[in-house]
Structures are given as C-alpha cells and as structure tokens.
Write a protein that holds these residues in place. Structure first.
Motif: not given
Ligand code: SF4
Ligand code: FES
Length: 371
Positions: A127-128, A92, A355, A130, A18-21, A123, A90
């Motif tokens: 954590g991105h 993205v 993470r 988005a 996943c690109p998100l955090h 965002d 998401s």
C-alpha cells in the motif's frame, strides 16, 4: 512460588506509526498514539532491566521504528545494556546517513520486510511505493557488513511467488530468510478470508522450501513458519506463555506476546510503572497461562502439552472467545472443525489495506463482503 526461568528475548515495539498499509498487519486494531510512546530514556531503563533479568537480544520493531527520530539513541541504549540488537524495518527511511548512525550506535543486524518479488505487486501489497527503498536498504546493510534477514509474510496473494522471492533474497545477499505464513491477529484477522491460502498453494510452497534448502545447503538460513490452520498441529506459540520472551508495546504495556492485549481481563502491566522483574516473575498477566496447570482437556492429559503448550492463547480467544481453551488449530480440539471450515476454498474478497484506527468500519465492510 518458584521463580520462572529468565526470558531471553525482548520485542521492543517502538512505535505503531508506519508508512506501509499491509493487509496482514498483526498489530492491534487500535494503535497507540505517538504522544503516548515511551521516551528514549524510558526505553533505556527497559533495556537495562531486561538485561539484568537475563534477556540476550532485542528486536527494535514497530510499526516502522525508523519513524522514531531518536532511534539511534534507543539503539545505543540497547547495545550499551549488553543486548544483541536487531532493527526490524520496512526499509523506508533507511538512508545511508541513518544506517551509519545506527552502525555507530552498535546495531548488530537488520531484518527487512518484503511483500513480493515483483516491484509493482510488492508496492501494491504494501500500500506504498516501498520496493526501491527496500532494495537500496538491503544493499546498504550489506555494504556496511551487517547480517541481513529478509522476512516475507506469505498468503494467498504472494505464495505463488515463493521461488522468485527466494531468488530475490539470494540476489540481495540475505543471510537469513523468514518465510512466515500469515498468522491471523489484529488487522490480519479481519482480512483472514482474503488472505487464506489454498492447500495446493501451501503444498507447492512447502516443496519449494525443501528444494531451496537443498540448493543453498545452509549458506542461507531459511525459516518456514507453519500455516497452523492447515497442519492439524498447533504452533508452540512464543515458546510458551511467559517462557522465553517479553513484548513491550509503544506505551510501555508489557505482554507475554504481541497479540496478548486482545485477551480480556489480563490487566497487562506497564514497564514505565512496574519493575520488569516483577512483571516477568509475579504479574498475574505473565502467570495466567504459564506452565501446564491452567490447561483444560484434552491438553491436560496430552503427551504433547510440554512441547506445544496447548498452542496459542490469543488464537484460542479469537476463535472461541475463551483464551484457556485448546487452540482450535489442534486436530484434538473440540473446536477444530470450526477452524477447518475457515480454510475451505471459496471466492475470497480482496484484502483491505491497513488503516490507522477504523476497526468498526472495517469490520462492517468485511462482514458485508464475506456474507
Ligand atoms: Fe497440544 Fe493440547 Fe493438542 Fe495435545 S491436545 S497436541 S497439548 S494442543
Ligand atoms: Fe499470543 Fe500466541 S499470539 S499466545
């Protein structure tokens, strides 16, 4: 043994990548490596078996399912199996080209996650960067004529923006809004102190939801997922264990709910190795807490036991170390006082972004900050 009623829902977790955090992420601490993910062909077999079993709809979820390059192939397989197929994303990576390919594959609807109505705050919480991608994805979904759902996980850091979030959902022409108070599993459980809302925030948000329902008069379906730490009543988690739904994780592990891998001794079966019908009807994992025979007191004699099924097994385990105890969210549970103590106001630490796989180090940090 009588066969259980068939399931009607399948959560297909295609990848944990996943690109998100997001700090509230309910995915497990140890994420499945990409090299262990089921192939598109294996997913097609899962969908066929699920449809034969009685499943009516599937959510293609993750992580971020758009990170699967073969997502279109997987979506087509789900549709061809006869399943109502929703993408949970998401936003993205949802370009016009990819959405067109998914529409061509027969995709039925899209659910988009939003972290906050303010782009900068959104965002930050994701954590991105988005938010722009989400806005564009929402516009594309509506342009292509697909139903759009907006999902917001609510917590201390965005509950006060509920009105603005609803305005955003209306502006994006959402057909459905899911306002889901954080459920504390996986990474989100480690961030519980940081994410825990106040009673005042929840009371105000509850009133706002009521007002929005009146204002929109059913034009937008609004779901409010209850904050069970505060309600005194447990949620009827998953509609009961092994009652309506299956979750297949990226490597094929098949569970009665997304968090069940945390329950020790479950010996979760794998859909790449066992027929789905056997998993649903006969596997020890799906029968472990099915029905009411397993229940301890006070659930055993309680008139609500066939309505809330004793609450959530994963939450009972997370809070008491024993998955077969009454969910501490219930005011009748002998463990309820310990849960209430977790909701007392204090100075919360800042949430730690998701993470990939450092649970031990995060736990150490969380312990230090909440001491
Ligand atoms: Fe539900 Fe058990 Fe509480 Fe009764 S005692 S309300 S069945 S959790
Ligand atoms: Fe597993 Fe509730 S999340 S039973």
């Amino acid at each position: 043994m009588t066969a259980p009623a068939p399931p009607w829902a399948l959560l297909a977790e295609l990848t944990h990548a996943c690109p998100l955090h997001c700090s509230y992420c309910s995915n497990p601490l140890e994420l499945t490596r990409r090299s262990r993910e089921l192939t598109a062909g294996q997913w097609a077999a899962v969908f066929r078996q699920a449809a034969e079993l009685g499943v009516l709809h599937t959510h293609l979820s993750g992580g971020e399912p758009l990170l699967r390059r073969d997502l279109e192939q997987i979506a087509r397989a789900a549709v061809e199996a006869g399943l109502y197929t929703q993408l949970v994303t998401s936003g993205v990576g949802l370009s016009a080209g990819r959405l067109d390919a998914l529409v061509d594959a027969g995709l039925h609807s899209v659910q988009l996650s939003v972290q906050h109505a303010d782009p900068g705050r959104s965002d930050q919480l994701a954590g991105h960067p988005a938010f722009d991608a989400k806005r564009q994805a929402a516009a594309l979904v509506k342009e292509r004529g697909l139903p759009l759902g907006v999902n917001v996980v609510l917590h201390r850091h965005n509950l006060d923006a509920l009105d603005a979030l609803m305005e955003l959902a209306v502006a994006w022409r959402a057909d459905r809004v899911e306002l889901a108070n954080t459920q504390f599993y996986g990474w989100g459980l480690l961030n519980r102190a940081a994410l825990m809302p106040s009673r005042e925030q929840l009371a105000a948000a509850g009133e706002q939801v009521k007002a929005w329902r009146e204002r929109l008069g059913g034009a937008v379906e609004i779901t409010w997922v209850v904050p069970d730490y505060f309600s005194g009543a447990p949620k009827p988690c998953m509609g009961g264990w092994g009652a309506v739904s299956l979750t297949v994780t990226p490597d094929g592990t098949t569970l009665p709910c997304p968090a069940a891998a945390t329950v020790p001794g479950l010996h979760a079966p794998n859909a790449a190795e066992r027929p789905l019908r056997w998993i649903w009807e006969e596997s020890p994992a799906f029968n472990a807490y099915r029905g009411t025979d397993w229940m301890p007191d006070p659930c055993r004699g309680c008139e609500r036991r066939t309505e809330d099924f004793g609450g959530c097994r994963c939450q009972a385990f997370a809070l008491t170390g024993d998955a077969s105890r009454t969910d501490p969210a219930c005011s009748l549970s002998p463990d309820h006082a310990a849960l209430i103590a977790l909701t007392r106001p204090g100075t919360p630490p800042m949430p730690v972004p998701r993470r990939p796989t450092t649970p031990d180090r995060l736990q150490e940090r969380t312990d230090r900050r909440t001491r």
